[in-house]
Design an enzyme around this catalytic site. Structure first.
Site, mmCIF file in Angstrom:
data_model
loop_
_atom_site.group_PDB
_atom_site.id
_atom_site.type_symbol
_atom_site.label_atom_id
_atom_site.label_comp_id
_atom_site.label_asym_id
_atom_site.label_seq_id
_atom_site.Cartn_x
_atom_site.Cartn_y
_atom_site.Cartn_z
ATOM 1 N N SER A 15 -27.444 5.187 25.352
ATOM 2 C CA SER A 15 -27.147 6.622 25.459
ATOM 3 C C SER A 15 -26.477 7.175 24.201
ATOM 4 C CB SER A 15 -26.212 6.868 26.642
ATOM 5 O OG SER A 15 -26.760 6.341 27.818
ATOM 6 N N GLU A 35 -32.738 -1.680 17.822
ATOM 7 C CA GLU A 35 -32.439 -2.025 19.224
ATOM 8 C C GLU A 35 -33.182 -3.324 19.528
ATOM 9 O OE1 GLU A 35 -30.637 -1.018 22.120
ATOM 10 O OE2 GLU A 35 -31.617 -2.880 22.748
ATOM 11 N N THR A 42 -27.843 0.287 28.793
ATOM 12 C CA THR A 42 -27.452 -0.148 30.134
ATOM 13 C C THR A 42 -27.762 0.921 31.164
ATOM 14 O OG1 THR A 42 -25.693 -1.514 29.214
ATOM 15 C CG2 THR A 42 -25.502 -0.929 31.540
ATOM 16 N N CYS A 43 -27.439 2.172 30.860
ATOM 17 C CA CYS A 43 -27.590 3.251 31.838
ATOM 18 C C CYS A 43 -29.015 3.335 32.369
ATOM 19 C CB CYS A 43 -27.184 4.575 31.198
ATOM 20 S SG CYS A 43 -27.566 5.985 32.236
ATOM 21 N N CYS A 48 -26.860 2.942 35.612
ATOM 22 C CA CYS A 48 -26.825 4.174 36.417
ATOM 23 C C CYS A 48 -28.160 4.562 37.050
ATOM 24 C CB CYS A 48 -26.381 5.343 35.556
ATOM 25 S SG CYS A 48 -25.210 4.936 34.269
ATOM 26 N N LYS A 51 -29.689 1.975 39.514
ATOM 27 C CA LYS A 51 -28.699 1.912 40.602
ATOM 28 C C LYS A 51 -28.850 3.102 41.534
ATOM 29 C CE LYS A 51 -25.225 4.111 40.344
ATOM 30 N NZ LYS A 51 -24.013 3.859 39.595
ATOM 31 N N GLY A 176 -14.033 -5.795 42.785
ATOM 32 C CA GLY A 176 -13.689 -4.627 43.605
ATOM 33 C C GLY A 176 -13.815 -3.338 42.821
ATOM 34 N N TYR A 178 -16.336 -0.463 40.374
ATOM 35 C CA TYR A 178 -17.504 0.381 40.611
ATOM 36 C C TYR A 178 -18.733 -0.463 41.020
ATOM 37 C CZ TYR A 178 -16.026 4.542 37.754
ATOM 38 O OH TYR A 178 -15.444 5.657 37.228
ATOM 39 N N GLU A 182 -20.554 -0.509 44.632
ATOM 40 C CA GLU A 182 -21.839 0.181 44.744
ATOM 41 C C GLU A 182 -22.923 -0.769 45.246
ATOM 42 O OE1 GLU A 182 -21.245 3.751 41.472
ATOM 43 O OE2 GLU A 182 -22.428 2.021 40.865
ATOM 44 N N ARG A 205 -9.330 -0.323 42.235
ATOM 45 C CA ARG A 205 -8.015 -0.175 41.587
ATOM 46 C C ARG A 205 -8.094 0.955 40.560
ATOM 47 N NH1 ARG A 205 -5.636 -2.594 37.179
ATOM 48 N NH2 ARG A 205 -7.332 -4.087 36.847
ATOM 49 N N HIS A 435 -20.507 28.901 53.837
ATOM 50 C CA HIS A 435 -20.503 28.362 55.185
ATOM 51 C C HIS A 435 -21.937 28.217 55.715
ATOM 52 C CE1 HIS A 435 -18.725 27.512 59.061
ATOM 53 N NE2 HIS A 435 -19.558 28.363 59.627
ATOM 54 N N GLU A 440 -16.670 23.811 51.611
ATOM 55 C CA GLU A 440 -15.812 24.968 51.897
ATOM 56 C C GLU A 440 -14.379 24.532 52.204
ATOM 57 O OE1 GLU A 440 -16.618 27.213 55.627
ATOM 58 O OE2 GLU A 440 -18.089 25.655 56.045
HETATM 59 P P1 NDP Z 1 -14.466 -2.857 36.659
HETATM 60 O O1 NDP Z 1 -13.591 -3.162 35.518
HETATM 61 O O2 NDP Z 1 -14.490 -1.506 37.256
HETATM 62 O O3 NDP Z 1 -14.181 -3.888 37.833
HETATM 63 C C1 NDP Z 1 -14.109 -5.263 37.645
HETATM 64 C C2 NDP Z 1 -13.656 -5.891 38.936
HETATM 65 O O4 NDP Z 1 -13.710 -7.306 38.835
HETATM 66 C C3 NDP Z 1 -12.220 -5.538 39.283
HETATM 67 O O5 NDP Z 1 -12.155 -5.369 40.678
HETATM 68 C C4 NDP Z 1 -11.446 -6.755 38.813
HETATM 69 O O6 NDP Z 1 -10.277 -6.989 39.540
HETATM 70 C C5 NDP Z 1 -12.431 -7.862 39.116
HETATM 71 N N1 NDP Z 1 -12.272 -9.042 38.275
HETATM 72 C C6 NDP Z 1 -12.148 -9.076 36.921
HETATM 73 N N2 NDP Z 1 -12.052 -10.353 36.494
HETATM 74 C C7 NDP Z 1 -12.120 -11.129 37.588
HETATM 75 C C8 NDP Z 1 -12.040 -12.530 37.795
HETATM 76 N N3 NDP Z 1 -11.924 -13.376 36.773
HETATM 77 N N4 NDP Z 1 -12.141 -12.996 39.052
HETATM 78 C C9 NDP Z 1 -12.265 -12.146 40.108
HETATM 79 N N5 NDP Z 1 -12.338 -10.812 39.962
HETATM 80 C C10 NDP Z 1 -12.257 -10.305 38.726
HETATM 81 O O7 NDP Z 1 -15.902 -3.312 36.142
HETATM 82 P P2 NDP Z 1 -17.344 -3.085 36.663
HETATM 83 O O8 NDP Z 1 -18.054 -4.269 36.117
HETATM 84 O O9 NDP Z 1 -17.415 -2.800 38.121
HETATM 85 O O10 NDP Z 1 -17.790 -1.764 35.906
HETATM 86 C C11 NDP Z 1 -17.660 -1.660 34.488
HETATM 87 C C12 NDP Z 1 -17.574 -0.224 34.059
HETATM 88 O O11 NDP Z 1 -18.842 0.367 34.177
HETATM 89 C C13 NDP Z 1 -16.659 0.648 34.902
HETATM 90 O O12 NDP Z 1 -15.341 0.611 34.476
HETATM 91 C C14 NDP Z 1 -17.263 2.009 34.742
HETATM 92 O O13 NDP Z 1 -16.677 2.644 33.643
HETATM 93 C C15 NDP Z 1 -18.718 1.726 34.481
HETATM 94 N N6 NDP Z 1 -19.508 2.052 35.684
HETATM 95 C C16 NDP Z 1 -19.534 3.347 36.138
HETATM 96 C C17 NDP Z 1 -20.246 3.670 37.263
HETATM 97 C C18 NDP Z 1 -20.238 5.077 37.750
HETATM 98 O O14 NDP Z 1 -19.829 5.974 37.026
HETATM 99 N N7 NDP Z 1 -20.633 5.336 39.005
HETATM 100 C C19 NDP Z 1 -21.020 2.680 37.981
HETATM 101 C C20 NDP Z 1 -20.923 1.364 37.442
HETATM 102 C C21 NDP Z 1 -20.192 1.082 36.326
HETATM 103 P P3 NDP Z 1 -8.881 -6.271 39.190
HETATM 104 O O15 NDP Z 1 -8.967 -4.908 39.772
HETATM 105 O O16 NDP Z 1 -7.881 -7.139 39.885
HETATM 106 O O17 NDP Z 1 -8.742 -6.293 37.706
#
Ligand code: NDP
Length: 450
Positions: A15, A35, A42-43, A48, A51, A176, A178, A182, A205, A435, A440
């Protein structure tokens, strides 16, 4: 005076890189872009876009269910994973072609190969070609990281999930954030048994606590086996499947385990570090407000910079860079309000501060409403929508809006506009409701709950 082959050489056709290359070329610069994989980044290729197509696929389960109360008889519904994947692939190829042809139409020289930085003005391609360039833009994005546990190599990531030739019957998803949330929703909606493991106290988080709790409860209600403060410690082959061992000693047999445990900036082996570009410990590139790195001729945009890892941010910053450098118009990287959506099921949309962040800055009023959306009256189901607004007590500015439920993503995009303009609660209240809609509620929440 040195002769350069290019005014700008961009590494990475996602992008950010594509937008910067195209705009720079339109401003009259001589631009090259390399490239190594597919155009769109990725998107488009494995983020995105595919997905969201899979979210749509998955959401029909709800529609079939809801339709009965409205008089429909839908018979037995079956789902064909292969058809979804091949239709999705065709759409991704179409988009990739558009990206590529937009580049060539704009006069960008494209090189379908890997490129590395040799020095502040030199690019070397994998086929041995070497170019001298006045400026370099790094837009190489990021890639998934997996935890260092025995058997991690048997796992998949968001790179592979889009291309599985068969729908998994059972999957474990680790994380836990995005991506984990998702995909838990997508696969659960399509009928896969999903075990989601998150090491922390609550998923998502960094988001507002009400959103986190609401989404987690709804995901469980819909059938996701979500286990908190739980992690996987070992993965082993088990016939055609995998045996996973958790940190409490429990074992599960699944078809796949997907690690959605974060992403790392793609700077390894790129030659930037050796050229003197300052990197953070996690490999991301340090840039200033003009997207300039510590080497004056080298710039970077998108996920590789460690700024918000979101497509619109990469596009905006790529465009700003090209305008600044070649368009005689100084535009800084975006620093304003960023609305974002999480395409969980139900989906969540959020803009501005969380309640916890706002409370750190001063006194606040909290407006919150949870209600059954109108479709549920005949459609059935007990899932509620959540709308939450955080308002500063001192000047009545709206500091944050958080929504869970159908249409949340579309709503926060629009809410981001008044928020950026500094709207107050009174501005929302003075706006006439539409409405009957769910939105609303945003202009009719009169009494603070806290
Ligand atoms: P995130 O950083 O959002 O989440 C990573 C998750 O993995 C967290 O819950 C983290 O836990 C956990 N984690 C990290 N390391 C370990 C480990 N060693 N063992 C167990 N759990 C672990 O990354 P994502 O990969 O989900 O997404 C990456 C980025 O992509 C996002 O930040 C976002 O910016 C973008 N994205 C946006 C979307 C959208 O706009 N809808 C959709 C998808 C991606 P903890 O919380 O404890 O650190």
């Amino acid at each position: 005076m040195t002769n350069f082959d290019f005014d700008l050489f961009v590494i990475g056709g996602g992008s950010g890189g594509v937008r910067a290359a195209r705009i720079a070329s339109q401003h009259g610069a001589k631009v090259g872009l390399a490239e190594e994989f597919r155009y769109g980044g990725t998107c488009v290729i494995r983020g995105c876009v595919p997905k969201k197509l899979m979210v749509y696929a998955s959401s029909f389960a709800d529609a079939f269910e809801d339709s009965h109360g409205f008089g429909w008889n839908t018979g037995e519904n079956t789902f064909d994973w292969g058809r979804l994947i091949s239709n999705k692939d065709a759409e991704i190829s179409r988009l990739e072609n558009i990206y590529r042809s937009n580049l060539t139409k704009a006069g960008v020289n494209v090189f379908p190969t890997r490129a590395i930085v040799r020095d502040a003005h030199t690019i070397e391609l994998a086929d041995g070609q070497v170019f001298r360039t006045k400026h370099i833009l790094i837009a190489t994005g990021g890639s998934p990281v997996v935890p260092d546990i025995p058997g991690a190599e048997y796992g998949i990531t968001s790179n592979e999930i889009f291309d599985l030739d068969r729908q998994p019957g059972r999957i474990a998803i680790v994380g836990g954030g995005y991506i984990a949330c998702e995909f838990a929703g997508i696969l659960n909606g399509l009928g896969t048994h999903v075990l989601q493991l998150y090491r922390g106290e609550q998923i998502l988080r960094g988001f507002d606590d009400d959103i986190r709790n609401h989404v987690a409860d709804a995901m469980r209600e819909r059938g996701v086996s979500l286990e908190l403060q739980r992690d996987v410690v070992r993965v082993e082959k088990d016939g055609d499947g995998l045996k996973i061992t958790l940190d409490n000693g429990e074992t599960h047999v699944v078809d796949h385990i997907m690690f959605a445990t974060g992403r790392r900036a793609s700077t390894d082996g790129l030659g930037v570090k050796e050229t003197g570009v300052k990197l953070r410990e996690n490999g991301s590139i340090v840039v200033d407000e003009w997207s300039q790195t510590s080497v004056p001729s080298i710039f970077a945009v998108g996920d590789v910079t460690g700024r918000a890892a979101l497509t619109p941010v990469a596009i905006r910053d790529g465009h700003a860079f090209a305008d600044t450098m070649f368009g005689n118009r100084g535009v800084r990287a975006y620093e304003g309000v960023i609305a974002t959506a999480i395409f969980t099921q139900p989906e969540a949309g959020t803009v501005g501060m969380t309640e916890a962040e706002a409370r750190e800055q001063g006194e606040v009023e909290i407006y919150r409403s949870t209600f059954r959306p109108m479709i549920a009256t005949l459609g059935g189901g007990s899932e509620k929508m959540l709308m939450k607004m955080i308002v500063s007590k001192t000047d009545q500015k709206v500091l944050g809006v958080h929504i869970v439920g159908h249409g949340a993503a579309e709503m926060v995009q629009l809410i981001a506009i008044p928020m950026r303009m500094g709207a107050t609660k009174a501005d929302f209240d003075a706006t006439m409701a539409v409405h009957p809609t769910a939105a609303e509620e945003l202009v009719t929440m009169r009494v603070p709950v806290e």
